[in-house]
Design an enzyme around this catalytic site. Structure first.
Site, PDB file in Angstrom:
ATOM      1  N   ARG A 130       0.952  -1.280  -0.521  1.00 33.59           N
ATOM      2  CA  ARG A 130      -0.319  -0.013  -0.410  1.00 33.59           C
ATOM      3  C   ARG A 130       0.775   1.293  -0.073  1.00 33.59           C
ATOM      4  O   ARG A 130       0.696   2.139   0.202  1.00 33.59           O
ATOM      5  CB  ARG A 130      -1.205  -0.074   1.411  1.00 33.59           C
ATOM      6  CG  ARG A 130      -2.052  -0.763   1.257  1.00 33.59           C
ATOM      7  CD  ARG A 130      -3.364  -0.751   1.268  1.00 33.59           C
ATOM      8  NE  ARG A 130      -4.346  -1.828   1.526  1.00 33.59           N
ATOM      9  CZ  ARG A 130      -4.309  -2.477   3.081  1.00 33.59           C
ATOM     10  NH1 ARG A 130      -3.429  -3.145   3.859  1.00 33.59           N
ATOM     11  NH2 ARG A 130      -5.348  -3.769   2.967  1.00 33.59           N
ATOM     12  N   LYS A 152       3.007  11.234 -11.551  1.00 33.56           N
ATOM     13  CA  LYS A 152       2.068  10.995 -12.778  1.00 33.56           C
ATOM     14  C   LYS A 152       3.367  10.002 -12.720  1.00 33.56           C
ATOM     15  O   LYS A 152       4.056   9.188 -13.202  1.00 33.56           O
ATOM     16  CB  LYS A 152       1.710  11.348 -13.791  1.00 33.56           C
ATOM     17  CG  LYS A 152       0.568  12.128 -13.382  1.00 33.56           C
ATOM     18  CD  LYS A 152       0.123  12.633 -14.717  1.00 33.56           C
ATOM     19  CE  LYS A 152      -0.594  13.894 -15.244  1.00 33.56           C
ATOM     20  NZ  LYS A 152      -1.434  14.315 -16.293  1.00 33.56           N
ATOM     21  N   GLU A 194       9.395  17.520 -25.222  1.00 33.12           N
ATOM     22  CA  GLU A 194       8.449  18.028 -24.024  1.00 33.12           C
ATOM     23  C   GLU A 194       9.231  19.041 -23.928  1.00 33.12           C
ATOM     24  O   GLU A 194       8.740  19.742 -22.809  1.00 33.12           O
ATOM     25  CB  GLU A 194       8.616  16.384 -23.281  1.00 33.12           C
ATOM     26  CG  GLU A 194       7.523  15.521 -23.664  1.00 33.12           C
ATOM     27  CD  GLU A 194       6.821  14.941 -22.898  1.00 33.12           C
ATOM     28  OE1 GLU A 194       5.693  16.004 -22.945  1.00 33.12           O
ATOM     29  OE2 GLU A 194       6.786  14.340 -22.799  1.00 33.12           O
ATOM     30  N   LYS A 235       7.832  23.036 -14.457  1.00 32.85           N
ATOM     31  CA  LYS A 235       7.038  21.384 -13.693  1.00 32.85           C
ATOM     32  C   LYS A 235       6.646  21.798 -13.021  1.00 32.85           C
ATOM     33  O   LYS A 235       5.523  21.209 -12.204  1.00 32.85           O
ATOM     34  CB  LYS A 235       7.489  20.536 -14.548  1.00 32.85           C
ATOM     35  CG  LYS A 235       6.909  19.277 -14.101  1.00 32.85           C
ATOM     36  CD  LYS A 235       6.369  17.490 -15.354  1.00 32.85           C
ATOM     37  CE  LYS A 235       5.341  16.720 -14.735  1.00 32.85           C
ATOM     38  NZ  LYS A 235       5.361  15.851 -15.565  1.00 32.85           N
ATOM     39  N   GLU A 245      -3.839  17.421 -11.115  1.00 38.62           N
ATOM     40  CA  GLU A 245      -4.784  17.848 -12.474  1.00 38.62           C
ATOM     41  C   GLU A 245      -6.109  18.395 -11.929  1.00 38.62           C
ATOM     42  O   GLU A 245      -6.857  17.586 -12.977  1.00 38.62           O
ATOM     43  CB  GLU A 245      -4.013  17.136 -12.923  1.00 38.62           C
ATOM     44  CG  GLU A 245      -4.588  17.186 -14.532  1.00 38.62           C
ATOM     45  CD  GLU A 245      -4.308  16.257 -15.267  1.00 38.62           C
ATOM     46  OE1 GLU A 245      -3.200  15.503 -15.661  1.00 38.62           O
ATOM     47  OE2 GLU A 245      -4.771  16.102 -16.651  1.00 38.62           O
ATOM     48  N   ARG A 249      -2.557  21.479 -13.999  1.00 38.71           N
ATOM     49  CA  ARG A 249      -1.538  20.926 -14.292  1.00 38.71           C
ATOM     50  C   ARG A 249      -1.772  20.327 -16.408  1.00 38.71           C
ATOM     51  O   ARG A 249      -1.447  19.784 -16.618  1.00 38.71           O
ATOM     52  CB  ARG A 249      -1.439  19.806 -13.634  1.00 38.71           C
ATOM     53  CG  ARG A 249      -0.504  18.442 -14.336  1.00 38.71           C
ATOM     54  CD  ARG A 249      -0.130  18.208 -12.738  1.00 38.71           C
ATOM     55  NE  ARG A 249       0.516  17.044 -13.297  1.00 38.71           N
ATOM     56  CZ  ARG A 249       1.172  15.989 -12.985  1.00 38.71           C
ATOM     57  NH1 ARG A 249       1.207  15.958 -11.125  1.00 38.71           N
ATOM     58  NH2 ARG A 249       2.505  15.198 -12.923  1.00 38.71           N
ATOM     59  N   ASN A 253      -0.524  18.550 -20.274  1.00 40.84           N
ATOM     60  CA  ASN A 253      -1.007  17.820 -20.979  1.00 40.84           C
ATOM     61  C   ASN A 253      -1.056  17.844 -22.981  1.00 40.84           C
ATOM     62  O   ASN A 253      -1.606  17.983 -23.972  1.00 40.84           O
ATOM     63  CB  ASN A 253      -2.212  17.303 -20.833  1.00 40.84           C
ATOM     64  CG  ASN A 253      -2.489  15.458 -21.212  1.00 40.84           C
ATOM     65  OD1 ASN A 253      -3.209  15.161 -21.956  1.00 40.84           O
ATOM     66  ND2 ASN A 253      -2.489  14.786 -19.544  1.00 40.84           N
ATOM     67  N   HIS A 256      -1.613  16.321 -25.940  1.00 41.92           N
ATOM     68  CA  HIS A 256      -1.467  14.472 -25.574  1.00 41.92           C
ATOM     69  C   HIS A 256      -2.840  14.085 -26.160  1.00 41.92           C
ATOM     70  O   HIS A 256      -2.712  12.899 -26.115  1.00 41.92           O
ATOM     71  CB  HIS A 256      -0.991  14.258 -24.022  1.00 41.92           C
ATOM     72  CG  HIS A 256       0.736  14.523 -23.751  1.00 41.92           C
ATOM     73  ND1 HIS A 256       1.451  16.053 -24.115  1.00 41.92           N
ATOM     74  CD2 HIS A 256       0.466  13.575 -23.374  1.00 41.92           C
ATOM     75  CE1 HIS A 256       2.425  15.135 -23.541  1.00 41.92           C
ATOM     76  NE2 HIS A 256       2.222  14.531 -22.412  1.00 41.92           N
ATOM     77  N   HIS A 260      -1.510  10.451 -27.395  1.00 35.95           N
ATOM     78  CA  HIS A 260      -1.676   9.560 -26.581  1.00 35.95           C
ATOM     79  C   HIS A 260      -2.620   8.573 -27.738  1.00 35.95           C
ATOM     80  O   HIS A 260      -2.708   7.416 -28.488  1.00 35.95           O
ATOM     81  CB  HIS A 260      -2.247   9.238 -25.700  1.00 35.95           C
ATOM     82  CG  HIS A 260      -1.165   9.889 -24.034  1.00 35.95           C
ATOM     83  ND1 HIS A 260      -1.438  10.262 -23.253  1.00 35.95           N
ATOM     84  CD2 HIS A 260      -0.581  10.084 -24.531  1.00 35.95           C
ATOM     85  CE1 HIS A 260      -0.743  10.722 -22.604  1.00 35.95           C
ATOM     86  NE2 HIS A 260       0.063  10.144 -22.795  1.00 35.95           N
ATOM     87  N   HIS A 274       6.737   8.054 -27.731  1.00 34.84           N
ATOM     88  CA  HIS A 274       6.058   9.217 -26.778  1.00 34.84           C
ATOM     89  C   HIS A 274       5.757  10.754 -26.990  1.00 34.84           C
ATOM     90  O   HIS A 274       5.263  11.092 -27.789  1.00 34.84           O
ATOM     91  CB  HIS A 274       6.032   8.989 -25.522  1.00 34.84           C
ATOM     92  CG  HIS A 274       4.839   9.637 -24.546  1.00 34.84           C
ATOM     93  ND1 HIS A 274       3.781  10.013 -24.250  1.00 34.84           N
ATOM     94  CD2 HIS A 274       5.597  10.685 -24.107  1.00 34.84           C
ATOM     95  CE1 HIS A 274       3.452  11.183 -23.556  1.00 34.84           C
ATOM     96  NE2 HIS A 274       4.348  11.691 -23.389  1.00 34.84           N
TER      97      HIS A 274
END
Ligand code: NAD
Ligand SMILES: O=C(O)C(=O)C[C@@H](O)[C@H](O)[C@H](O)COP(=O)(O)O
Ligand code: ZN
Length: 382
Positions: A130, A152, A194, A235, A245, A249, A253, A256, A260, A274
Protein backbone atom coordinates in the site's frame (compact mmCIF):
# COMPACT_ATOMS: atom_id res chain seq x y z
CA UNK A 1 15.69 34.46 -19.67
CA UNK A 2 18.54 33.69 -17.24
CA UNK A 3 22.02 33.02 -18.60
CA UNK A 4 22.97 29.38 -19.16
CA UNK A 5 24.77 27.81 -16.23
CA UNK A 6 28.34 26.57 -16.18
CA UNK A 7 28.79 22.89 -16.90
CA UNK A 8 29.99 22.02 -13.44
CA UNK A 9 27.30 23.62 -11.28
CA UNK A 10 24.68 21.11 -10.12
CA UNK A 11 21.28 22.78 -9.90
CA UNK A 12 18.64 22.04 -7.29
CA UNK A 13 14.99 22.52 -8.16
CA UNK A 14 12.55 22.24 -5.27
CA UNK A 15 9.16 20.65 -5.84
CA UNK A 16 7.23 22.50 -3.14
CA UNK A 17 4.65 20.00 -1.94
CA UNK A 18 4.72 20.62 1.82
CA UNK A 19 5.69 17.52 3.77
CA UNK A 20 6.09 15.66 0.47
CA UNK A 21 8.45 18.25 -1.04
CA UNK A 22 11.53 16.93 -2.81
CA UNK A 23 14.64 18.02 -4.67
CA UNK A 24 15.48 17.54 -8.32
CA UNK A 25 19.28 17.53 -8.57
CA UNK A 26 20.51 18.28 -12.10
CA UNK A 27 24.11 18.19 -13.32
CA UNK A 28 26.90 16.27 -14.98
CA UNK A 29 28.14 13.50 -12.72
CA UNK A 30 25.50 13.80 -9.98
CA UNK A 31 24.76 10.05 -10.20
CA UNK A 32 27.89 9.46 -8.11
CA UNK A 33 26.22 11.34 -5.23
CA UNK A 34 23.10 9.13 -5.22
CA UNK A 35 24.25 6.84 -2.38
CA UNK A 36 25.31 9.67 -0.12
CA UNK A 37 22.04 11.56 -0.73
CA UNK A 38 19.87 8.48 -0.14
CA UNK A 39 21.79 7.63 3.05
CA UNK A 40 21.22 11.18 4.33
CA UNK A 41 17.53 11.04 3.45
CA UNK A 42 16.87 7.51 4.81
CA UNK A 43 19.59 6.21 7.16
CA UNK A 44 19.64 2.39 7.22
CA UNK A 45 17.45 1.97 4.14
CA UNK A 46 17.51 -1.01 1.72
CA UNK A 47 16.82 -0.46 -1.95
CA UNK A 48 15.71 -2.27 -5.10
CA UNK A 49 16.77 -0.77 -8.41
CA UNK A 50 14.29 -1.19 -11.26
CA UNK A 51 15.80 -0.62 -14.68
CA UNK A 52 15.63 -1.85 -18.28
CA UNK A 53 18.16 -3.96 -20.19
CA UNK A 54 19.67 -1.13 -22.22
CA UNK A 55 20.02 1.24 -19.30
CA UNK A 56 21.40 -1.60 -17.16
CA UNK A 57 24.18 -2.15 -19.69
CA UNK A 58 25.35 1.44 -19.40
CA UNK A 59 24.36 2.72 -15.96
CA UNK A 60 23.45 -0.04 -13.49
CA UNK A 61 26.99 -0.62 -12.24
CA UNK A 62 27.77 3.04 -11.47
CA UNK A 63 24.40 3.28 -9.71
CA UNK A 64 25.05 0.20 -7.59
CA UNK A 65 28.59 1.42 -6.88
CA UNK A 66 27.31 4.75 -5.59
CA UNK A 67 24.80 3.06 -3.28
CA UNK A 68 27.38 0.47 -2.12
CA UNK A 69 29.89 3.20 -1.28
CA UNK A 70 27.30 4.65 1.12
CA UNK A 71 26.72 1.18 2.63
CA UNK A 72 23.23 0.80 1.12
CA UNK A 73 22.14 -2.77 0.24
CA UNK A 74 20.63 -3.10 -3.24
CA UNK A 75 18.89 -5.66 -5.38
CA UNK A 76 18.19 -5.33 -9.11
CA UNK A 77 15.12 -5.90 -11.25
CA UNK A 78 15.71 -5.65 -15.00
CA UNK A 79 12.80 -5.40 -17.45
CA UNK A 80 12.65 -5.30 -21.25
CA UNK A 81 13.06 -1.83 -22.73
CA UNK A 82 10.11 0.05 -24.19
CA UNK A 83 6.34 0.30 -23.72
CA UNK A 84 6.08 -3.50 -23.71
CA UNK A 85 7.07 -3.28 -20.03
CA UNK A 86 4.50 -0.60 -19.14
CA UNK A 87 1.83 -3.29 -19.07
CA UNK A 88 -0.03 -5.57 -16.65
CA UNK A 89 2.66 -8.19 -17.30
CA UNK A 90 5.48 -5.71 -16.61
CA UNK A 91 3.79 -4.57 -13.42
CA UNK A 92 3.37 -8.16 -12.26
CA UNK A 93 7.02 -8.93 -12.92
CA UNK A 94 8.28 -5.88 -11.01
CA UNK A 95 5.81 -6.24 -8.13
CA UNK A 96 6.59 -9.93 -7.59
CA UNK A 97 10.33 -9.23 -7.72
CA UNK A 98 9.98 -6.43 -5.14
CA UNK A 99 8.05 -8.76 -2.86
CA UNK A 100 10.66 -11.51 -3.37
CA UNK A 101 13.39 -9.00 -2.50
CA UNK A 102 11.49 -8.32 0.75
CA UNK A 103 11.30 -4.59 0.13
CA UNK A 104 9.56 -3.28 3.22
CA UNK A 105 7.44 -0.18 3.75
CA UNK A 106 10.42 1.87 4.95
CA UNK A 107 12.69 0.79 2.11
CA UNK A 108 13.09 2.52 -1.24
CA UNK A 109 12.47 1.60 -4.84
CA UNK A 110 14.91 3.26 -7.24
CA UNK A 111 13.68 3.83 -10.81
CA UNK A 112 16.76 3.95 -13.04
CA UNK A 113 15.70 4.60 -16.62
CA UNK A 114 13.47 6.49 -18.97
CA UNK A 115 9.81 7.33 -18.57
CA UNK A 116 8.74 3.71 -18.97
CA UNK A 117 10.81 2.53 -16.02
CA UNK A 118 9.87 5.60 -13.97
CA UNK A 119 6.13 5.19 -14.55
CA UNK A 120 6.24 1.42 -14.01
CA UNK A 121 8.51 1.33 -10.96
CA UNK A 122 6.70 4.32 -9.45
CA UNK A 123 3.35 2.58 -9.83
CA UNK A 124 4.70 -0.68 -8.40
CA UNK A 125 6.05 1.32 -5.43
CA UNK A 126 2.69 3.07 -5.01
CA UNK A 127 0.82 -0.23 -4.60
CA UNK A 128 3.48 -2.39 -2.93
CA UNK A 129 2.40 -2.95 0.70
CA UNK A 130 0.00 0.00 0.00
CA UNK A 131 2.83 2.41 -0.64
CA UNK A 132 6.63 2.41 -0.56
CA UNK A 133 8.67 5.52 -1.31
CA UNK A 134 10.73 5.77 -4.46
CA UNK A 135 13.59 7.72 -6.01
CA UNK A 136 13.71 8.71 -9.66
CA UNK A 137 17.03 8.45 -11.49
CA UNK A 138 15.91 9.52 -14.97
CA UNK A 139 18.23 8.49 -17.81
CA UNK A 140 16.42 9.75 -20.93
CA UNK A 141 16.00 13.41 -21.84
CA UNK A 142 12.24 12.92 -21.66
CA UNK A 143 12.47 11.50 -18.15
CA UNK A 144 14.84 14.25 -16.96
CA UNK A 145 12.58 17.08 -18.15
CA UNK A 146 9.18 15.58 -17.53
CA UNK A 147 8.29 12.07 -16.38
CA UNK A 148 10.51 11.89 -13.28
CA UNK A 149 8.82 14.97 -11.83
CA UNK A 150 5.27 15.32 -10.59
CA UNK A 151 4.28 11.85 -9.41
CA UNK A 152 2.17 10.58 -12.30
CA UNK A 153 2.88 6.83 -12.34
CA UNK A 154 1.13 4.03 -14.18
CA UNK A 155 0.84 1.55 -16.99
CA UNK A 156 -1.00 1.41 -20.32
CA UNK A 157 -4.16 -0.55 -21.07
CA UNK A 158 -4.50 -1.99 -24.58
CA UNK A 159 -7.39 0.51 -24.76
CA UNK A 160 -5.33 3.56 -23.96
CA UNK A 161 -2.29 5.26 -22.56
CA UNK A 162 -1.66 5.42 -18.78
CA UNK A 163 -5.20 4.30 -18.02
CA UNK A 164 -4.14 2.61 -14.77
CA UNK A 165 -2.03 4.50 -12.31
CA UNK A 166 -1.63 6.55 -9.18
CA UNK A 167 -0.27 9.89 -8.12
CA UNK A 168 2.80 8.92 -6.11
CA UNK A 169 5.54 11.52 -5.72
CA UNK A 170 9.20 10.48 -5.60
CA UNK A 171 11.24 11.52 -2.56
CA UNK A 172 14.24 12.57 -4.67
CA UNK A 173 15.13 13.01 -8.35
CA UNK A 174 18.74 12.68 -9.54
CA UNK A 175 19.14 13.83 -13.15
CA UNK A 176 22.71 13.24 -14.29
CA UNK A 177 23.03 14.95 -17.67
CA UNK A 178 26.10 12.85 -18.56
CA UNK A 179 23.99 9.69 -18.80
CA UNK A 180 22.27 11.22 -21.84
CA UNK A 181 25.50 10.70 -23.80
CA UNK A 182 24.54 7.04 -24.36
CA UNK A 183 20.96 7.80 -25.46
CA UNK A 184 20.19 7.20 -29.15
CA UNK A 185 19.71 10.34 -31.29
CA UNK A 186 16.10 9.34 -32.07
CA UNK A 187 15.27 8.97 -28.36
CA UNK A 188 17.02 12.25 -27.57
CA UNK A 189 14.93 14.03 -30.21
CA UNK A 190 11.73 12.43 -28.89
CA UNK A 191 12.51 13.78 -25.42
CA UNK A 192 13.17 17.21 -26.90
CA UNK A 193 9.49 17.45 -27.87
CA UNK A 194 8.59 17.71 -24.16
CA UNK A 195 11.24 20.45 -23.72
CA UNK A 196 9.72 22.46 -26.58
CA UNK A 197 6.30 21.84 -24.99
CA UNK A 198 7.22 24.00 -21.96
CA UNK A 199 8.03 26.90 -24.27
CA UNK A 200 4.92 26.49 -26.38
CA UNK A 201 2.55 26.14 -23.45
CA UNK A 202 3.78 28.83 -21.11
CA UNK A 203 7.08 30.54 -21.86
CA UNK A 204 7.54 32.35 -25.16
CA UNK A 205 11.00 33.62 -24.15
CA UNK A 206 12.15 30.03 -23.55
CA UNK A 207 10.70 28.98 -26.92
CA UNK A 208 12.63 31.78 -28.63
CA UNK A 209 15.78 30.68 -26.80
CA UNK A 210 15.17 27.10 -27.97
CA UNK A 211 14.75 28.27 -31.56
CA UNK A 212 18.25 29.79 -31.37
CA UNK A 213 20.02 27.22 -29.20
CA UNK A 214 18.41 23.81 -29.75
CA UNK A 215 21.40 22.37 -31.57
CA UNK A 216 23.61 23.08 -28.51
CA UNK A 217 21.21 21.08 -26.33
CA UNK A 218 21.78 18.11 -28.61
CA UNK A 219 25.55 18.61 -28.40
CA UNK A 220 25.56 18.70 -24.59
CA UNK A 221 27.17 21.23 -22.29
CA UNK A 222 25.62 24.16 -20.51
CA UNK A 223 22.70 24.62 -22.96
CA UNK A 224 21.53 21.08 -22.19
CA UNK A 225 21.63 21.68 -18.45
CA UNK A 226 19.88 25.02 -18.85
CA UNK A 227 17.07 23.45 -20.91
CA UNK A 228 16.61 20.63 -18.39
CA UNK A 229 16.61 22.97 -15.38
CA UNK A 230 14.18 25.40 -17.06
CA UNK A 231 11.82 22.55 -17.95
CA UNK A 232 11.98 21.11 -14.42
CA UNK A 233 11.32 24.53 -12.86
CA UNK A 234 8.29 24.97 -15.09
CA UNK A 235 6.91 21.53 -14.24
CA UNK A 236 7.71 21.83 -10.52
CA UNK A 237 5.82 25.15 -10.41
CA UNK A 238 2.70 23.71 -12.03
CA UNK A 239 2.76 20.52 -9.95
CA UNK A 240 3.20 22.39 -6.68
CA UNK A 241 0.11 24.49 -7.48
CA UNK A 242 -2.06 21.66 -8.86
CA UNK A 243 -0.67 18.26 -7.92
CA UNK A 244 -3.70 16.21 -8.95
CA UNK A 245 -4.65 17.98 -12.17
CA UNK A 246 -7.83 19.65 -11.05
CA UNK A 247 -6.96 22.69 -13.19
CA UNK A 248 -3.69 24.20 -14.41
CA UNK A 249 -1.77 20.90 -14.56
CA UNK A 250 -3.82 19.86 -17.60
CA UNK A 251 -1.75 22.40 -19.57
CA UNK A 252 1.17 19.92 -19.36
CA UNK A 253 -0.98 17.69 -21.52
CA UNK A 254 -0.53 19.94 -24.56
CA UNK A 255 -0.37 17.67 -27.63
CA UNK A 256 -1.22 14.56 -25.63
CA UNK A 257 -4.90 14.07 -26.55
CA UNK A 258 -3.88 13.56 -30.17
CA UNK A 259 -0.50 12.04 -29.26
CA UNK A 260 -1.82 9.34 -26.92
CA UNK A 261 -4.45 8.32 -29.49
CA UNK A 262 -1.70 7.97 -32.10
CA UNK A 263 0.43 5.89 -29.72
CA UNK A 264 -2.55 3.57 -29.12
CA UNK A 265 -3.32 3.43 -32.86
CA UNK A 266 0.26 2.29 -33.52
CA UNK A 267 0.11 -0.31 -30.75
CA UNK A 268 2.54 1.46 -28.34
CA UNK A 269 5.31 0.32 -30.66
CA UNK A 270 8.60 1.62 -32.05
CA UNK A 271 6.60 3.12 -34.92
CA UNK A 272 5.97 6.12 -32.68
CA UNK A 273 7.73 7.00 -29.44
CA UNK A 274 5.82 9.03 -26.86
CA UNK A 275 7.77 12.22 -27.54
CA UNK A 276 7.21 11.83 -31.27
CA UNK A 277 3.47 11.50 -30.64
CA UNK A 278 3.67 14.67 -28.53
CA UNK A 279 5.46 16.48 -31.38
CA UNK A 280 2.76 15.53 -33.89
CA UNK A 281 0.03 16.17 -31.28
CA UNK A 282 1.42 19.60 -30.40
CA UNK A 283 1.56 20.55 -34.08
CA UNK A 284 -2.04 19.37 -34.53
CA UNK A 285 -3.12 21.30 -31.41
CA UNK A 286 -1.50 24.46 -32.82
CA UNK A 287 -3.09 23.92 -36.23
CA UNK A 288 -6.49 23.20 -34.69
CA UNK A 289 -6.15 26.40 -32.60
CA UNK A 290 -5.45 28.28 -35.84
CA UNK A 291 -8.45 26.67 -37.51
CA UNK A 292 -10.62 27.91 -34.64
CA UNK A 293 -9.15 31.40 -35.08
CA UNK A 294 -7.43 31.39 -31.68
CA UNK A 295 -3.94 31.96 -33.15
CA UNK A 296 -2.71 32.95 -36.60
CA UNK A 297 -1.56 30.40 -39.18
CA UNK A 298 1.93 31.90 -38.82
CA UNK A 299 2.02 30.96 -35.12
CA UNK A 300 1.06 27.36 -35.89
CA UNK A 301 3.68 27.29 -38.64
CA UNK A 302 6.28 28.64 -36.19
CA UNK A 303 5.66 25.76 -33.77
CA UNK A 304 5.85 23.18 -36.57
CA UNK A 305 8.96 24.74 -38.10
CA UNK A 306 10.87 24.50 -34.84
CA UNK A 307 9.93 20.86 -34.27
CA UNK A 308 11.00 20.02 -37.84
CA UNK A 309 14.30 21.84 -37.29
CA UNK A 310 14.84 19.66 -34.23
CA UNK A 311 14.34 16.59 -36.42
CA UNK A 312 10.92 15.64 -35.07
CA UNK A 313 7.88 14.30 -36.95
CA UNK A 314 5.00 16.78 -37.12
CA UNK A 315 2.52 15.14 -39.53
CA UNK A 316 0.45 11.96 -39.38
CA UNK A 317 2.16 11.02 -42.64
CA UNK A 318 5.54 11.09 -40.85
CA UNK A 319 4.58 8.07 -38.71
CA UNK A 320 6.58 5.01 -39.74
CA UNK A 321 4.55 2.71 -41.97
CA UNK A 322 1.84 5.31 -42.67
CA UNK A 323 2.15 4.80 -46.45
CA UNK A 324 1.96 0.99 -46.24
CA UNK A 325 -0.32 0.36 -43.26
CA UNK A 326 -2.11 3.69 -42.96
CA UNK A 327 -3.38 4.67 -39.55
CA UNK A 328 -6.70 4.40 -37.82
CA UNK A 329 -9.33 6.49 -39.60
CA UNK A 330 -10.74 9.67 -38.05
CA UNK A 331 -13.58 7.81 -36.29
CA UNK A 332 -11.20 5.28 -34.77
CA UNK A 333 -8.93 8.09 -33.56
CA UNK A 334 -11.97 9.86 -32.08
CA UNK A 335 -12.86 6.63 -30.23
CA UNK A 336 -9.33 6.42 -28.84
CA UNK A 337 -9.45 10.08 -27.76
CA UNK A 338 -12.70 9.36 -25.93
CA UNK A 339 -10.57 7.44 -23.39
CA UNK A 340 -8.48 10.54 -22.62
CA UNK A 341 -8.35 11.22 -18.88
CA UNK A 342 -9.41 14.85 -19.41
CA UNK A 343 -12.78 13.75 -20.79
CA UNK A 344 -15.64 14.97 -18.57
CA UNK A 345 -19.20 13.65 -18.92
CA UNK A 346 -18.24 12.33 -22.34
CA UNK A 347 -16.97 15.72 -23.60
CA UNK A 348 -13.42 16.19 -24.88
CA UNK A 349 -11.03 18.66 -23.29
CA UNK A 350 -8.18 19.99 -25.43
CA UNK A 351 -5.18 22.10 -24.59
CA UNK A 352 -5.15 24.80 -27.25
CA UNK A 353 -3.09 27.92 -27.90
CA UNK A 354 -3.97 31.60 -27.56
CA UNK A 355 -0.38 32.45 -28.53
CA UNK A 356 2.97 30.73 -28.76
CA UNK A 357 3.78 30.63 -25.04
CA UNK A 358 0.16 30.76 -23.84
CA UNK A 359 -1.91 27.57 -23.72
CA UNK A 360 -5.46 27.33 -22.44
CA UNK A 361 -7.75 24.53 -21.33
CA UNK A 362 -10.68 24.20 -23.76
CA UNK A 363 -13.49 22.19 -22.17
CA UNK A 364 -16.59 20.73 -23.84
CA UNK A 365 -15.03 20.64 -27.29
CA UNK A 366 -17.59 19.50 -29.88
CA UNK A 367 -16.50 16.28 -31.62
CA UNK A 368 -17.61 17.26 -35.14
CA UNK A 369 -14.97 19.94 -35.84
CA UNK A 370 -12.24 17.70 -34.39
CA UNK A 371 -13.32 14.79 -36.61
CA UNK A 372 -13.40 17.05 -39.69
CA UNK A 373 -9.95 18.41 -38.84
CA UNK A 374 -8.55 14.88 -38.49
CA UNK A 375 -10.13 13.81 -41.79
CA UNK A 376 -8.41 16.75 -43.48
CA UNK A 377 -5.07 15.87 -41.91
CA UNK A 378 -5.34 12.15 -42.73
CA UNK A 379 -6.11 12.99 -46.35
CA UNK A 380 -2.94 15.04 -46.84
CA UNK A 381 -0.34 13.62 -49.22
CA UNK A 382 2.72 11.91 -47.72
N1 NAD B 1 4.81 10.37 -15.58
C1 NAD B 1 4.86 11.42 -16.39
O1 NAD B 1 4.63 12.56 -15.99
C2 NAD B 1 5.27 11.22 -17.81
C3 NAD B 1 5.67 12.32 -18.58
C4 NAD B 1 6.07 12.12 -19.88
C5 NAD B 1 6.12 10.83 -20.40
N2 NAD B 1 5.76 9.79 -19.61
C6 NAD B 1 5.88 8.41 -20.13
O2 NAD B 1 7.25 8.15 -20.35
C7 NAD B 1 7.39 7.16 -21.36
C8 NAD B 1 8.41 7.60 -22.37
O3 NAD B 1 9.64 7.77 -21.71
P1 NAD B 1 11.00 7.68 -22.53
O4 NAD B 1 10.90 8.48 -23.75
O5 NAD B 1 12.08 7.95 -21.56
O6 NAD B 1 11.00 6.16 -23.01
P2 NAD B 1 11.73 4.86 -22.44
O7 NAD B 1 11.69 4.78 -20.99
O8 NAD B 1 11.19 3.74 -23.25
O9 NAD B 1 13.24 5.12 -22.84
C9 NAD B 1 13.54 5.26 -24.19
C10 NAD B 1 14.59 4.25 -24.67
O10 NAD B 1 15.86 4.78 -24.35
C11 NAD B 1 16.61 3.83 -23.62
N3 NAD B 1 17.41 4.60 -22.67
C12 NAD B 1 16.97 5.34 -21.63
N4 NAD B 1 17.99 5.98 -21.06
C13 NAD B 1 19.10 5.64 -21.74
C14 NAD B 1 20.47 5.99 -21.66
N5 NAD B 1 20.92 6.87 -20.77
N6 NAD B 1 21.33 5.44 -22.52
C15 NAD B 1 20.90 4.56 -23.48
N7 NAD B 1 19.63 4.21 -23.64
C16 NAD B 1 18.74 4.75 -22.78
C17 NAD B 1 15.62 2.90 -22.99
O11 NAD B 1 16.20 1.62 -22.79
C18 NAD B 1 14.52 2.87 -24.04
O12 NAD B 1 14.83 1.91 -25.03
C19 NAD B 1 6.02 6.98 -21.96
O13 NAD B 1 5.47 5.78 -21.49
C20 NAD B 1 5.24 8.16 -21.46
O14 NAD B 1 3.87 7.89 -21.34
C21 NAD B 1 5.34 9.95 -18.35
O1 LIG C 1 2.76 15.54 -15.74
C1 LIG C 1 1.74 15.79 -16.38
O2 LIG C 1 0.70 16.19 -15.86
C2 LIG C 1 1.73 15.58 -17.85
O3 LIG C 1 0.68 15.65 -18.47
C3 LIG C 1 3.03 15.30 -18.51
C4 LIG C 1 2.91 14.50 -19.80
O4 LIG C 1 4.05 14.81 -20.57
C5 LIG C 1 2.93 12.99 -19.59
O5 LIG C 1 3.01 12.33 -20.82
C6 LIG C 1 1.83 12.41 -18.74
O6 LIG C 1 2.09 11.06 -18.42
C7 LIG C 1 0.49 12.43 -19.42
O7 LIG C 1 -0.47 12.29 -18.46
P1 LIG C 1 -1.87 11.60 -18.69
O8 LIG C 1 -2.61 11.96 -17.45
O9 LIG C 1 -2.46 12.19 -19.94
O10 LIG C 1 -1.62 10.13 -18.82
ZN1 ZN D 1 4.25 13.44 -22.25
Amino acid sequence: MTAPLKHSDPVNVDVALGDRAYDIVIGRGVLASLGERVARLRPGVRTAIVTDRTVAKHWLEPTEASLASAGIPTSRIVVEEGEISKTYAGLEKVSEALIAAKIERNDLVIALGGGVVGDLAGFAAAILRRGVDFVQVPTSLLAQVDSSVGGKTGINSPQGKNLLGAFHQPVLVIADTAVLDTLSPRQFRAGYAEVAKYGVLGDEAFFTWLEKNHSDIFKGGSAREHAIATSCRAKAGVVSRDERETGERALLNLGHTFGHALEAATGFSDRLFHGEGVSIGMTLAAQFSAKLGMIGEADAARVERHLIEAGLPTRLQDIAGFAQEGLADADALMALMAQDKKVKRGKLTFILLEAVGRAVIAKDVEPAPVRDFLKEKLAQKA
